[in-house]
Design a protein around this motif. Structure first.
Motif, short mmCIF file in Angstrom:
data_model
loop_
_atom_site.label_atom_id
_atom_site.label_comp_id
_atom_site.label_asym_id
_atom_site.label_seq_id
_atom_site.Cartn_x
_atom_site.Cartn_y
_atom_site.Cartn_z
N ASP A 57 0.84 -1.20 0.00
CA ASP A 57 0.00 0.00 0.00
C ASP A 57 0.87 1.25 0.00
O ASP A 57 0.66 2.16 -0.80
CB ASP A 57 -0.94 0.00 1.20
N HIS A 58 1.86 1.29 0.88
CA HIS A 58 2.68 2.48 1.00
C HIS A 58 3.54 2.73 -0.24
O HIS A 58 3.54 3.83 -0.80
CB HIS A 58 3.55 2.40 2.25
N LEU A 61 0.96 1.63 -3.90
CA LEU A 61 -0.38 2.20 -4.04
C LEU A 61 -0.47 3.60 -3.43
O LEU A 61 -1.56 4.19 -3.38
CB LEU A 61 -1.42 1.26 -3.41
N ASP A 63 -0.40 4.78 -0.45
CA ASP A 63 -1.30 4.88 0.71
C ASP A 63 -2.75 5.13 0.32
O ASP A 63 -3.51 5.76 1.06
CB ASP A 63 -0.80 5.96 1.70
N THR A 64 -3.16 4.60 -0.82
CA THR A 64 -4.56 4.74 -1.25
C THR A 64 -5.37 3.48 -0.95
O THR A 64 -6.57 3.44 -1.21
CB THR A 64 -4.65 5.01 -2.76
N GLY A 65 -4.71 2.45 -0.41
CA GLY A 65 -5.36 1.16 -0.23
C GLY A 65 -6.04 0.98 1.12
O GLY A 65 -5.83 1.75 2.05
N THR A 66 -6.83 -0.08 1.18
CA THR A 66 -7.53 -0.47 2.40
C THR A 66 -7.28 -1.95 2.62
O THR A 66 -7.54 -2.77 1.73
CB THR A 66 -9.05 -0.24 2.26
N LEU A 86 -5.96 -6.34 0.10
CA LEU A 86 -5.63 -4.93 -0.07
C LEU A 86 -6.32 -4.46 -1.34
O LEU A 86 -6.01 -4.92 -2.44
CB LEU A 86 -4.11 -4.75 -0.19
N TRP A 88 -7.81 -0.93 -3.60
CA TRP A 88 -7.53 0.49 -3.81
C TRP A 88 -8.43 0.98 -4.93
O TRP A 88 -9.00 0.19 -5.68
CB TRP A 88 -6.04 0.71 -4.09
#
Length: 164
Positions: A57-58, A61, A63-66, A86, A88
């Motif tokens: 994610d970091h 992506l 930091d747009t992911g969940t 994960l 996004w």
């Protein structure tokens, strides 16, 4: 590393092949005791799986992911599984699966395995926290292969770090 101590992935394969040879899993013979070992393995994998997905994610992506997790659940055939995923925005908009790490122990399986949303089976032989930590590179590889396959299903534009 010495000549008598194999690297962690090779040691895990030896544990896997030994289980196949001996008809056991983590020293367990019965399905019930193998399931208890699987439940413990899932608990031990939680932190490494979350770590790997947070890294993706970091770094990829932005930091747009969940990250979402299921915890241990029964499957429809009498086995059980747990997933860490994960997702996004670009992946959801493309209508494809998230990066997914799945630990599963199928009803007809001799022992549990790991897989991704698009990546096949990987032997799962985790009996303690050290074994779970050793899987971080494997989990990274599964997640990397999953993301590669997701890009293959659509295109590279689903990865924010590539489109900026």
């Amino acid at each position: 590393m010495t000549a008598n101590v194999p690297p962690a992935p090779l040691e895990a394969l030896v544990r896997h092949f030994t289980d196949l040879r001996d008809g056991t899993h983590a020293g367990h013979v019965t399905r019930e005791s193998k399931e208890r070992a699987f439940h413990q393995a899932v608990a031990l994998l939680d932190a490494p799986a979350r770590q790997v997905l947070a890294e993706f994610d970091h770094h990829l992506l932005l930091d747009t992911g969940t990250v979402e997790t299921t915890g241990l659940l029964p499957d429809t055939t009498g086995g059980s599984f747990a997933t860490w995923s994960l997702s996004w925005p670009a992946q959801r908009a493309a209508g494809i699966a998230p990066i997914t790490l799945t630990a599963h122990y199928g009803a007809g399986f001799h022992h549990p395995h790991l897989r991704g949303a698009t990546v096949g089976e990987w032997p799962l032989n985790v009996m303690d926290a050290r074994h779970a930590a050793e899987l971080v590179p494997v989990l990274r590889a599964i997640a990397a292969a999953d993301l590669h396959n997701l890009v293959f299903l659509r295109d590279w534009r689903i990865v924010p770090a590539i489109t900026r």
